[in-house]
Scaffold this active site. Sequence first.
Site, short mmCIF file in Angstrom:
data_model
loop_
_atom_site.label_atom_id
_atom_site.label_comp_id
_atom_site.label_asym_id
_atom_site.label_seq_id
_atom_site.Cartn_x
_atom_site.Cartn_y
_atom_site.Cartn_z
N LYS A 64 23.35 -11.07 110.69
CA LYS A 64 22.16 -10.81 111.84
C LYS A 64 21.02 -10.22 110.90
O LYS A 64 19.85 -10.14 111.67
CB LYS A 64 22.78 -9.71 112.63
CG LYS A 64 23.78 -10.16 113.63
CD LYS A 64 24.28 -9.35 114.68
CE LYS A 64 25.42 -9.75 115.56
NZ LYS A 64 25.92 -8.92 116.44
N ASP B 203 28.99 -10.27 101.09
CA ASP B 203 28.91 -8.84 101.14
C ASP B 203 28.87 -8.27 99.80
O ASP B 203 29.05 -8.91 99.03
CB ASP B 203 30.20 -8.09 101.78
CG ASP B 203 30.15 -6.83 102.61
OD1 ASP B 203 29.48 -6.45 103.42
OD2 ASP B 203 30.56 -5.79 101.65
N SER B 204 27.98 -7.26 99.63
CA SER B 204 27.77 -6.45 98.39
C SER B 204 28.37 -5.07 98.24
O SER B 204 28.31 -4.55 99.54
CB SER B 204 26.29 -6.59 98.25
OG SER B 204 25.78 -7.76 98.16
#
Length: 174
Positions: free
Chosen positions: A8, A70-71
Amino acid sequence: MELLYATKNPAKIEAMRRRPADLGITIYGIDKFNVELPKVPETGNSPLENAVQKAKAYFEILHVPLFSCDSGLYFDNVPDEIQPGVNVRTVKGKRLSDAQMQAYYIGLAKAYGELTARYKNAICLVLDENHIYSAMEKNMESEPFLMTSKPHPQSNPGFPLDSISIDIKTGKYY
């Protein structure tokens, strides 16, 4: 080919759109759908676990090819208890705003001196129920950078730590 980036965050979508353009892949975000989507929990212990969780959850709802990234943020030479890892935005159970994130990480840089940091990145691609691919490899990590206690006057919405992150090679803020 159109591919949904399951996030988002408009800044992340815009940054990702530029990457596969020469491959004929158009990236779009969740905002293309006129439905209210639930917040997908990110309870994994690694960026890979979180990317897989998000991709599978959004695929179950939307049934379109999509990917999730993702990190985790990792510092050199700091105690394990302050390593953010996948909890970059959550500290002691509290989700931080952009301003709170900057203040928190500026405080760490003041306490430990300029921090050498890197992002470890993961991706999960779901084409359909039978074709799910994921990766988190060393070559997907960011280059090391410095996190400083001296913020740049400009802030990058969606990437609040860029204003306190410096490219080691150029000495310039992100």
